[in-house]
Scaffold this active site. Sequence first.
Site, PDB file in Angstrom:
ATOM      1  N   GLY A 105       0.875  -1.147  -0.057  1.00 44.77           N
ATOM      2  CA  GLY A 105      -0.034  -0.026   0.026  1.00 44.77           C
ATOM      3  C   GLY A 105       0.780   1.021  -0.008  1.00 44.77           C
ATOM      4  NE  ARG A 112       8.154   5.833  -0.467  1.00 42.78           N
ATOM      5  CZ  ARG A 112       9.468   5.767  -0.933  1.00 42.78           C
ATOM      6  NH1 ARG A 112      10.201   6.707  -0.965  1.00 42.78           N
ATOM      7  NH2 ARG A 112       9.868   4.697  -1.947  1.00 42.78           N
ATOM      8  CE  LYS A 160       7.959   7.429  -4.473  1.00 40.93           C
ATOM      9  NZ  LYS A 160       8.486   6.936  -5.793  1.00 40.93           N
ATOM     10  N   GLY A 182       7.046   7.653   6.163  1.00 39.77           N
ATOM     11  CA  GLY A 182       6.024   8.329   5.258  1.00 39.77           C
ATOM     12  C   GLY A 182       6.701   9.393   4.403  1.00 39.77           C
ATOM     13  NE  ARG A 203       4.231   8.210  -8.210  1.00 36.07           N
ATOM     14  CZ  ARG A 203       4.730   6.826  -7.696  1.00 36.07           C
ATOM     15  NH1 ARG A 203       5.996   6.507  -8.093  1.00 36.07           N
ATOM     16  NH2 ARG A 203       4.228   6.234  -6.896  1.00 36.07           N
ATOM     17  CG  ASP A 236       5.452  -3.502  -4.840  1.00 33.51           C
ATOM     18  OD1 ASP A 236       5.920  -4.650  -5.357  1.00 33.51           O
ATOM     19  OD2 ASP A 236       5.893  -2.624  -4.203  1.00 33.51           O
ATOM     20  CG  ASN A 237       7.972  -1.110  -7.516  1.00 35.02           C
ATOM     21  OD1 ASN A 237       6.955  -0.507  -6.990  1.00 35.02           O
ATOM     22  ND2 ASN A 237       8.958  -1.569  -7.222  1.00 35.02           N
ATOM     23  CG  ASP A 271       9.543   2.053  -7.317  1.00 38.89           C
ATOM     24  OD1 ASP A 271      10.628   2.383  -7.463  1.00 38.89           O
ATOM     25  OD2 ASP A 271       8.768   1.632  -6.344  1.00 38.89           O
TER      26      ASP A 271
HETATM   27  P1  AMP Z   1       8.812   1.021  -3.003  1.00 39.07           P
HETATM   28  O1  AMP Z   1      10.184   0.195  -2.704  1.00 39.07           O
HETATM   29  O2  AMP Z   1       8.938   2.363  -3.168  1.00 39.07           O
HETATM   30  O3  AMP Z   1       8.366   0.221  -4.071  1.00 39.07           O
HETATM   31  O4  AMP Z   1       7.948   0.699  -1.658  1.00 39.07           O
HETATM   32  C1  AMP Z   1       7.519  -0.522  -1.060  1.00 39.07           C
HETATM   33  C2  AMP Z   1       6.599  -0.212  -0.011  1.00 39.07           C
HETATM   34  O5  AMP Z   1       7.229   0.497   0.930  1.00 39.07           O
HETATM   35  C3  AMP Z   1       5.458   0.572  -0.529  1.00 39.07           C
HETATM   36  O6  AMP Z   1       4.308   0.073   0.346  1.00 39.07           O
HETATM   37  C4  AMP Z   1       5.706   1.908   0.181  1.00 39.07           C
HETATM   38  O7  AMP Z   1       4.977   2.583   0.193  1.00 39.07           O
HETATM   39  C5  AMP Z   1       6.603   1.462   1.371  1.00 39.07           C
HETATM   40  N1  AMP Z   1       7.394   2.524   1.755  1.00 39.07           N
HETATM   41  C6  AMP Z   1       8.634   2.947   1.047  1.00 39.07           C
HETATM   42  N2  AMP Z   1       9.320   3.851   1.861  1.00 39.07           N
HETATM   43  C7  AMP Z   1       8.433   4.143   2.820  1.00 39.07           C
HETATM   44  C8  AMP Z   1       8.846   5.144   3.930  1.00 39.07           C
HETATM   45  N3  AMP Z   1       9.708   6.024   3.959  1.00 39.07           N
HETATM   46  N4  AMP Z   1       7.668   5.340   4.637  1.00 39.07           N
HETATM   47  C9  AMP Z   1       6.732   4.534   4.552  1.00 39.07           C
HETATM   48  N5  AMP Z   1       6.437   3.536   3.869  1.00 39.07           N
HETATM   49  C10 AMP Z   1       7.325   3.329   2.728  1.00 39.07           C
HETATM   50 MG    MG Z   2       7.173   0.923  -5.392  1.00 32.07          MG
END
Ligand code: AMP
Ligand code: MG
Length: 476
Positions: A88, A91, A111, A124, A174, A246-247, A256
């Site tokens: 989900g 952030r 974001k 976040g 974004r 998820d990406n 992403d």
């Molecule tokens: P990502 O690596 O950007 O694809 O993120 C994978 C998951 O980690 C997603 O659910 C993001 O929302 C969560 N996430 C990544 N960075 C943060 C952050 N700094 N704070 C909270 N959630 C994060």
């Molecule tokens: Mg992602």
Amino acid sequence: MTLHFDFDNSYARLPDRFYARLGPTPVRAPRLIAVNAPLARALGLDADALTAPEGLAILAGNALPEGADPLAQAYAGHQFGGWVPQLGDGRALLLGEVVDRGGVRRDVQLKGAGPTPFSRMGDGRAWLGPVIREYVVSEAMHALGIPTTRALAAVETGEKVYRERPLPGAVLTRVACSHIRVGTFQFFAARQDTEALETLSAHVIARHYPEADGPLGLLHAVIAAQARLVARWMGVGFIHGVMNTDNMSVAGETIDYGPCAFVDGYHPDRVFSSIDRFGRYAYARQPDIAVWNLAQFASCLIPLMGPREAAIAAATEAVHAFPDLFAAEWAAVFRAKLGLATEEDGDVALIGALMDRMAAVEADFTLTFRRLADGTGREAFADPAAFDTWAEAWEARLGREPGGRAAAEARMRAANPAVIPRNHRIEEAIAAAVAGDLGPFEALTAALATPYADTDSPLTAPPRPGEEVTETFCGT
Ligand code: AMP
Ligand code: MG
């Protein structure tokens, strides 16, 4: 000056279990890094108003524009092949959707806008480095003609975020034709929530593939879009780096920009991501990984496709069509790079022979192709003889192109960028921005807006020894 977002929030009208409704967390002292004026105009926004205090407050999450209905989307996903039932937007917050001047519905998302129920252990927030990286690379991809999410704005928050050390916080705005991922479908499939899957499929068909006939039509359309997309990545030497489900956007946009990179010296096994220790997402594995992800997507749709045996057979057949679809897209991309407008049986072997030779000496991907049009491709090779023997066959092939040499060269210039966002330049822009100098970021962004134009900009040059960046990091 007026700042009016013409919101029409269709995702927010979906059932409650699709998201968590909440607003952004305000930040202390917002400061503008960049506003993308052409994109603002395409969204019907006054770019000057976006840079004024009212706009800055919105871009930082300190104020909500009228009509926004902010929410964090629920999704799941396979990360490096491992199942995570709930990810989900941890952030990110969807402010709402705007139908742009071209009639395309676009998500506007902040974001780094603060914690959500999906943040798990995260804060976040985002720091300036990944925000600059995503701004630069996503806009470069757009200018290269590759489907992608885009960057409307970047702001600093005036607050520190703590990664291994304190770093300047930032928020990226974004824009995407949606943020619906393979993982969004997986979220509901894992919960055996067939009703939600029906709703989501209908939403995605109406929004992205109105010509698709039901879930099987949707599956075919998403597979075709991914084949097109990944072939285009390969054509510019792009390595996504974190092709988790998820990406992967079901709309077929690149999404992403975490540990992504463009190859300098080409090798098919090239990996940059610091966490990709086994090369799962290496350059040449990207089509195979797309198949893996699409198989996950297909399995989510099976419950919607009628009697199970027949549904499985149809879904399997659809996924198995990917390699041929991809091969056709890939051949079209690389034929254009060699200046070919017609098709001959030997073309794929000819392309492969060049790439093998490039890989043997790790010739610079971008320069090798760009210089084909000027007849100086050999200069990208440590041993030009290896290039010369290949070039004989290529020249003979070009000789059979009906349009002649000038037309072929024009095709090459339109298919082979002169400037791409090289890793060392991105790192340089980030380091300067952290030190308070936006000059390198602005110069890079400006050069990348016209990547196919002839230029003698120093930004075209590969890294010199000692300048190479061989590792990239997730953008958290
Ligand atoms: P990502 O690596 O950007 O694809 O993120 C994978 C998951 O980690 C997603 O659910 C993001 O929302 C969560 N996430 C990544 N960075 C943060 C952050 N700094 N704070 C909270 N959630 C994060
Ligand atoms: Mg992602």
